[in-house]
Structure formats: structure tokens, C-alpha cells
Write a protein that holds these residues in place. Structure first.
Motif, short mmCIF file in Angstrom:
data_model
loop_
_atom_site.label_atom_id
_atom_site.label_comp_id
_atom_site.label_asym_id
_atom_site.label_seq_id
_atom_site.Cartn_x
_atom_site.Cartn_y
_atom_site.Cartn_z
N UNK A 295 21.37 3.19 10.39
CA UNK A 295 21.52 2.00 11.23
C UNK A 295 22.38 2.28 12.46
N UNK A 296 23.43 3.08 12.30
CA UNK A 296 24.24 3.47 13.46
C UNK A 296 23.40 4.24 14.46
N UNK A 297 22.58 5.14 13.94
CA UNK A 297 21.70 5.92 14.82
C UNK A 297 20.66 5.03 15.48
N UNK A 298 20.13 4.06 14.73
CA UNK A 298 19.12 3.16 15.29
C UNK A 298 19.68 2.38 16.48
N UNK A 299 20.88 1.84 16.33
CA UNK A 299 21.46 1.09 17.44
C UNK A 299 21.69 1.99 18.64
N UNK A 300 22.17 3.21 18.40
CA UNK A 300 22.39 4.14 19.51
C UNK A 300 21.08 4.45 20.24
N UNK B 86 14.94 8.11 15.81
CA UNK B 86 16.06 7.54 15.06
C UNK B 86 16.40 8.44 13.87
N UNK B 87 15.37 8.94 13.20
CA UNK B 87 15.60 9.85 12.08
C UNK B 87 16.33 11.10 12.55
N UNK B 88 15.90 11.65 13.68
CA UNK B 88 16.54 12.85 14.22
C UNK B 88 17.99 12.56 14.59
N UNK B 89 18.24 11.40 15.19
CA UNK B 89 19.61 11.02 15.57
C UNK B 89 20.50 10.90 14.33
N UNK B 90 19.93 10.40 13.24
CA UNK B 90 20.69 10.23 12.01
C UNK B 90 20.78 11.51 11.19
N UNK C 127 10.72 1.74 23.71
CA UNK C 127 10.48 3.19 23.72
C UNK C 127 11.04 3.90 22.51
N UNK C 128 11.88 3.24 21.73
CA UNK C 128 12.48 3.89 20.57
C UNK C 128 11.43 4.19 19.51
N UNK C 129 11.49 5.39 18.96
CA UNK C 129 10.56 5.80 17.91
C UNK C 129 11.34 6.08 16.63
N UNK C 130 10.69 5.79 15.51
CA UNK C 130 11.35 6.05 14.24
C UNK C 130 11.70 7.52 14.08
N UNK D 277 12.58 10.03 4.72
CA UNK D 277 13.76 9.39 4.13
C UNK D 277 14.07 8.08 4.84
N UNK D 278 13.91 8.06 6.16
CA UNK D 278 14.12 6.80 6.89
C UNK D 278 13.19 5.72 6.36
N UNK D 279 11.91 6.07 6.15
CA UNK D 279 10.94 5.09 5.64
C UNK D 279 11.29 4.66 4.21
N UNK D 280 12.02 5.49 3.49
CA UNK D 280 12.44 5.11 2.15
C UNK D 280 13.34 3.87 2.20
N UNK D 281 14.13 3.75 3.27
CA UNK D 281 15.06 2.64 3.41
C UNK D 281 14.51 1.51 4.29
N UNK D 282 13.77 1.87 5.35
CA UNK D 282 13.31 0.89 6.33
C UNK D 282 11.86 1.19 6.70
N UNK D 283 11.00 0.20 6.52
CA UNK D 283 9.57 0.47 6.69
C UNK D 283 9.04 0.20 8.10
N UNK D 284 9.90 -0.26 9.02
CA UNK D 284 9.44 -0.54 10.38
C UNK D 284 10.63 -0.61 11.32
N UNK D 285 10.35 -0.60 12.61
CA UNK D 285 11.40 -0.73 13.61
C UNK D 285 12.02 -2.12 13.55
N UNK D 286 11.20 -3.12 13.30
CA UNK D 286 11.73 -4.48 13.18
C UNK D 286 12.68 -4.59 11.99
N UNK D 287 12.34 -3.95 10.88
CA UNK D 287 13.22 -3.97 9.71
C UNK D 287 14.55 -3.29 10.04
N UNK D 288 14.49 -2.23 10.84
CA UNK D 288 15.72 -1.57 11.27
C UNK D 288 16.57 -2.51 12.13
N UNK D 289 15.92 -3.19 13.06
CA UNK D 289 16.67 -4.12 13.91
C UNK D 289 17.34 -5.20 13.09
#
Length: 207
Positions: free
Chosen positions: A17-22, A37-41, A31-34, A47-59
Motif C-alpha cells: 500500500x505504501x508503494x501503491x500510494x508512491x 507497484x509490485x516492483x516498487x514494493x 498511468x500506474x500499473x500493478x 503476490x500483489x494479486x494475492x492481497x489486492x485483485x485490482x487497482x481500485x482495490x488498492x486505492x
């Protein structure tokens, strides 16, 4: 299992989530891609999809991590007030609001302002879960002041955005004009709140 590994695993959703906001702030929500975000984290996309299934879910989860606790803490403080409501609104509430704007919660607010028009799904979520709850909190606070004789009947009872509007101004100003002239958010919020509260205080509570 290694204790440090267990802690690392438990921390992963927060790190994502910290990486997603950044990434949202750096690249813009569109323009943000999952994968980015995974690379930033520092995790795999799987593994990202294991926790969050979409960009909206991340937001939504970012809002729950960064903004919701601030609102809940403010609601808790209001519920436990042991000082006059007018004193709280003039002295403490502006400082609390300024602290929110200066935190990562303020970054989320700027993200919504910048991207919300193109993404009604995020503005609807933010309105329902933050704005509407904040309005209800302020309405209840003002009504308590009316009920206990501190405040007279006024438009603040039905238009709490009169109190919230300067916080939005601070964010928009910072986004558009901050590099030319920075606002003192805490001072602006304090002066505005003082003017609004003084305008509705009864003679019984006004020094």
C-alpha cells in the motif's frame, strides 16, 4: 518458521500500500500499473494479486490505511471532549486538520482531487467513506454546541462544508500555486475556524 520472515510476511500488505500510494502520486492514477507497484514494493505481481485483485482495490485499501484512521481518531476525540466545544473547534480542530493535510492522508486527498473527475469509482468511494462521515461528524459536533447553549442556530448545522472548505482550498492551492507562494495551512485553518465559531457563539459563551 523464522520470526523475521513472519514479520516480513505480515508487513507485506502495508508495504504494498505504501508503494501503491508512491506510484499513484509519481505516475498518476491512470498511468500506474500493478506491475510497477509490485516492483516498487519489491514483491512479485502474483503476490500483489494475492492481497489486492485490482487497482481500485488498492486505492480503497490506501484510503483505509492512511485516511480512515485519522477520521476515526478525530471522531473518538470529539466523543470524549471535556472542554467547551467552541474551545475545541478554535484551538484543537484546526491543528488536527492541518496535521491531516501534512500527512500521507493529505497526499491521498490530493490524489483524489487530481484524478477523481476521470474515475468516479474512486470519488464515490471517497465520498461515501470519508467526506460523508466527516460531514456527519461536524454536524453532530455543531448540534451538540447548539443543544448545550454554546452556539445559536445557524447554517453550520446543515452546511458543515463551511468549516471543511478551507482544507480543500489548502490542498488545491498547494497543487496549483504552492511553488509560487506556500500557504500557512495551520494559520489559515485556525483563523477561519475562529471566525466561523465566533459568528455562532451565544452571549453566554463569548468572552
Amino acid at each position: 518458521m523464522n520470526a523475521s520472515y513472519q514479520r516480513r510476511k505480515a508487513d507485506r500488505p502495508e508495504e504494498i500500500l505504501n508503494a501503491a500510494l508512491d506510484v499513484f502520486v509519481r505516475d498518476g492514477y491512470d498511468a500506474s500499473r500493478l506491475a510497477d507497484i509490485a516492483a516498487e514494493a519489491g514483491v512479485s505481481k502474483g503476490l500483489l494479486y494475492h492481497y489486492f485483485d485490482s487497482k481500485e482495490a488498492l486505492f480503497r485499501a490506501v484510503v483505509e490505511q492512511e485516511v480512515t484512521p485519522r477520521l476515526e481518531e478525530m471522531t473518538r476525540l470529539i466523543g470524549q471532549l471535556e472542554i467547551p466545544i467552541a474551545q475545541f473547534m478554535k484551538q484543537m480542530l484546526p491543528e488536527l486538520m492541518a496535521a491531516v493535510l501534512a500527512s500521507r492522508a493529505g497526499v491521498v486527498i490530493r490524489l483524489v482531487i487530481a484524478n477523481g473527475a476521470q474515475h468516479p469509482e474512486i470519488t464515490r468511494y471517497y465520498f461515501d467513506n470519508i467526506i460523508a462521515r466527516g460531514e456527519a461528524m461536524l454536524k453532530a459536533l455543531i448540534q451538540r454546541g447548539v443543544d448545550n447553549g454554546e452556539f445559536r442556530e445557524s447554517a453550520l448545522q446543515t452546511q458543515p462544508m463551511l468549516l471543511m472548505a478551507p482544507a480543500i482550498l489548502c490542498q488545491v492551492w498547494g497543487m496549483l500555486f504552492g511553488e509560487y507562494r506556500a500557504l500557512d495551512n495551520a494559520a489559515l485553518l485556525r483563523e477561519h475556524m475562529g471566525l466561523m465559531v465566533s459568528a455562532v457563539e451565544t452571549q453566554a459563551t463569548t468572552p
